[in-house]
Scaffold this active site. Structure first.
Site, PDB file in Angstrom:
ATOM      1  N   GLN A 126     -14.639  -6.851  -8.739  1.00  0.00           N
ATOM      2  CA  GLN A 126     -15.042  -5.645  -8.045  1.00  0.00           C
ATOM      3  C   GLN A 126     -16.448  -6.536  -7.026  1.00  0.00           C
ATOM      4  O   GLN A 126     -17.339  -6.731  -7.983  1.00  0.00           O
ATOM      5  CB  GLN A 126     -15.409  -4.293  -8.612  1.00  0.00           C
ATOM      6  CG  GLN A 126     -15.947  -3.492  -7.435  1.00  0.00           C
ATOM      7  CD  GLN A 126     -16.144  -1.724  -8.474  1.00  0.00           C
ATOM      8  OE1 GLN A 126     -16.927  -1.834  -9.244  1.00  0.00           O
ATOM      9  NE2 GLN A 126     -16.100  -1.127  -7.446  1.00  0.00           N
ATOM     10  N   SER A 129     -21.973  -4.762  -5.416  1.00  0.00           N
ATOM     11  CA  SER A 129     -23.547  -4.163  -5.838  1.00  0.00           C
ATOM     12  C   SER A 129     -23.569  -5.950  -4.820  1.00  0.00           C
ATOM     13  O   SER A 129     -22.650  -6.935  -5.007  1.00  0.00           O
ATOM     14  CB  SER A 129     -23.525  -4.013  -7.301  1.00  0.00           C
ATOM     15  OG  SER A 129     -22.748  -3.137  -7.974  1.00  0.00           O
ATOM     16  N   SER A 161     -18.018  -7.562 -12.112  1.00  0.00           N
ATOM     17  CA  SER A 161     -16.470  -7.561 -12.881  1.00  0.00           C
ATOM     18  C   SER A 161     -15.603  -8.458 -13.126  1.00  0.00           C
ATOM     19  O   SER A 161     -15.070  -8.392 -11.684  1.00  0.00           O
ATOM     20  CB  SER A 161     -16.509  -5.916 -13.053  1.00  0.00           C
ATOM     21  OG  SER A 161     -17.710  -5.767 -13.165  1.00  0.00           O
ATOM     22  N   GLU A 243     -12.926   6.350 -10.267  1.00  0.00           N
ATOM     23  CA  GLU A 243     -13.944   4.902 -11.230  1.00  0.00           C
ATOM     24  C   GLU A 243     -15.049   6.058 -12.075  1.00  0.00           C
ATOM     25  O   GLU A 243     -14.470   5.713 -13.450  1.00  0.00           O
ATOM     26  CB  GLU A 243     -14.893   4.406 -10.491  1.00  0.00           C
ATOM     27  CG  GLU A 243     -15.656   2.998 -11.423  1.00  0.00           C
ATOM     28  CD  GLU A 243     -16.383   2.440 -10.706  1.00  0.00           C
ATOM     29  OE1 GLU A 243     -16.606   0.626 -10.931  1.00  0.00           O
ATOM     30  OE2 GLU A 243     -16.833   2.248  -9.854  1.00  0.00           O
ATOM     31  N   SER A 364     -25.262   4.425 -10.874  1.00  0.00           N
ATOM     32  CA  SER A 364     -26.421   5.318 -11.597  1.00  0.00           C
ATOM     33  C   SER A 364     -26.226   6.917 -12.407  1.00  0.00           C
ATOM     34  O   SER A 364     -25.689   7.603 -11.087  1.00  0.00           O
ATOM     35  CB  SER A 364     -27.355   4.741 -11.646  1.00  0.00           C
ATOM     36  OG  SER A 364     -28.154   5.469 -10.383  1.00  0.00           O
ATOM     37  N   ASN A 365     -25.994   6.838 -13.421  1.00  0.00           N
ATOM     38  CA  ASN A 365     -26.179   8.559 -13.469  1.00  0.00           C
ATOM     39  C   ASN A 365     -27.417   9.508 -12.606  1.00  0.00           C
ATOM     40  O   ASN A 365     -26.972  10.991 -12.525  1.00  0.00           O
ATOM     41  CB  ASN A 365     -26.234   8.776 -14.660  1.00  0.00           C
ATOM     42  CG  ASN A 365     -25.195   8.487 -16.016  1.00  0.00           C
ATOM     43  OD1 ASN A 365     -24.593   7.912 -15.279  1.00  0.00           O
ATOM     44  ND2 ASN A 365     -25.434   9.308 -16.602  1.00  0.00           N
ATOM     45  N   GLU A 366     -28.170   8.933 -12.533  1.00  0.00           N
ATOM     46  CA  GLU A 366     -29.614   9.306 -11.832  1.00  0.00           C
ATOM     47  C   GLU A 366     -29.136   9.784 -10.159  1.00  0.00           C
ATOM     48  O   GLU A 366     -29.454  10.402  -9.685  1.00  0.00           O
ATOM     49  CB  GLU A 366     -30.644   8.261 -11.506  1.00  0.00           C
ATOM     50  CG  GLU A 366     -31.137   8.292 -12.577  1.00  0.00           C
ATOM     51  CD  GLU A 366     -30.885   7.123 -13.408  1.00  0.00           C
ATOM     52  OE1 GLU A 366     -31.434   7.023 -14.771  1.00  0.00           O
ATOM     53  OE2 GLU A 366     -29.836   6.278 -13.022  1.00  0.00           O
TER      54      GLU A 366
END
Length: 381
Positions: A126, A129, A161, A243, A364-366
């Protein structure tokens, strides 16, 4: 929601269990991120799975699957983890790109890319980013310029990854001059072609789980674009849904870890703080709650629904559950957790270190909490 299995589903479980018992390697394979040899051993395991048509059971037979439904896939995953089968080196392909190809790809693209993906002949990385665009994918700067029947790709990807050893990557690229969510396309490129440079990134355990990728005038056919030109953001959000909300982290992964945690507690509880028992119970309850939620999601998808922003709630839940579960294991083990485990035992320390990345990767969880606030709760930005 009917929580009982049909006779057909029970027979399918028995078939999966018997095949895995006959084929799972007796000795664990070297990790696919450790060395090229470990990576290739896992590629061979993917080929073994395909020999039994287990590469990706939900895909149509013509694309290398069995044409089964999502409930059967969950049953397969439960038996897969129960058998201690090797990790799926092609998870970026079969769990992320594959379902996206199924939804947005042409028949010709599916014929070209899905069968070798199911067999492990082609392993995928992937490449989303970038140094200035992680969870905020709308900030990607890598470009794709159309020239006739080709695209010319330029840019810098990072934290890709499997890219150290993989064959292909799927990346997000934008038309020069476009901004944010507009003008982006999802494009495939080979990692060994001219103009592609990949530099492995070693993790704390020495494994090369990631790579940074430099693209310098890389030419790919327009056939390698998934969906319409400029539709990349929409397609990537569909991939992110798979995902975050369904396939990348199947419930069986956490149910097996919770069962191992319970066994660890039983073997050491006499020398541990009794208060830790509540955390062991919580880990088990969390794993079962997540499994029920995923079964519900699978049932909804089978009835024609789509994965929406609620995938963000799943992502937060499984990533934070994973950390809590492994923190509990380390608390039970105490200082002994830093010792290498005997062969065959759960690698609690390595898995704990990996769990710490969960709130970061896949968005990210944020960012996930922002999505929940804006798209589910309707709160202002």
């Amino acid at each position: 929601m009917n929580l009982t299995y049909t006779p057909e589903q029970q027979a399918f479980r028995a078939e999966v269990r018997a095949w895995l018992e006959a084929h799972v390697p007796k000795q664990p394979l070297e990790h696919y991120d450790a060395t090229r040899e470990g990576f290739e051993a896992h590629r061979q395991w993917e080929a073994t799975l395909k020999s039994g048509d287990w590469g990706m059971v939900t895909w149509p037979k013509e694309y290398g699957g069995r044409g089964l439904d999502l409930i059967q896939w969950l049953i397969f995953e439960e038996e897969y983890y129960r058998a201690g089968a090797p990790g799926r080196v092609n998870q970026n392909g079969i769990f992320l790109l594959g379902p996206t190809l199924m939804e947005f790809g042409t028949h010709e693209q599916k014929q070209r890319f899905l069968p070798p993906m199911a067999s492990g002949e082609e392993i995928w990385a992937q490449a989303w980013s970038e140094p200035q665009a992680g969870s905020d994918l709308a900030g990607v700067r890598a470009t794709a310029v159309r020239e006739g029947d080709e695209y010319v790709l330029n840019g810098h990807k990072i934290w890709s990854s499997r890219a150290a050893f993989a064959d292909w990557a799927f990346g997000l690229f934008r038309e020069p001059g476009s901004e944010r969510h507009k003008g982006m396309s999802l494009i495939f490129f080979r990692l060994d072609q001219e103009g592609v440079t990949r530099n492995p990134i070693r993790k704390i355990n020495g494994h090369v789980g990631f790579a940074e990728i430099f693209l310098d005038n890389v030419r790919v056919p327009a056939f390698n674009r998934l969906g319409d030109e400029g539709q990349g953001w929409h397609i990537c959000m569909a991939t992110a849904g798979f995902e975050r909300g369904l396939m990348l982290r199947s419930p069986a992964r956490f149910q097996e870890a919770a069962a191992a945690l319970a066994a660890l507690w039983q073997s050491r509880k006499d020398s541990c703080d009794p208060a830790l028992e509540a955390d062991v119970v919580r880990a088990h309850m969390n794993a079962e709650a997540y499994a029920l939620n995923i079964y519900q999601t699978a049932s909804r998808l089978m009835a024609g629904a789509k994965i929406g922003p609620e995938a963000s709630t799943n992502k937060i839940f499984w990533s934070e559950m994973d950390i809590h579960l492994h923190e509990t294991a380390l608390a039970i083990l105490g200082a002994e957790a830093e010792l290498l485990p005997p062969t065959g035992e759960h690698e609690w320390l390595d898995d704990y270190i990996f769990s710490l990345a969960g709130p970061i990767y896949a968005g990210s969880n944020e960012i996930q909490r922002n999505i929940i606030a804006e798209r589910m709760l309707g709160l202002p930005r």
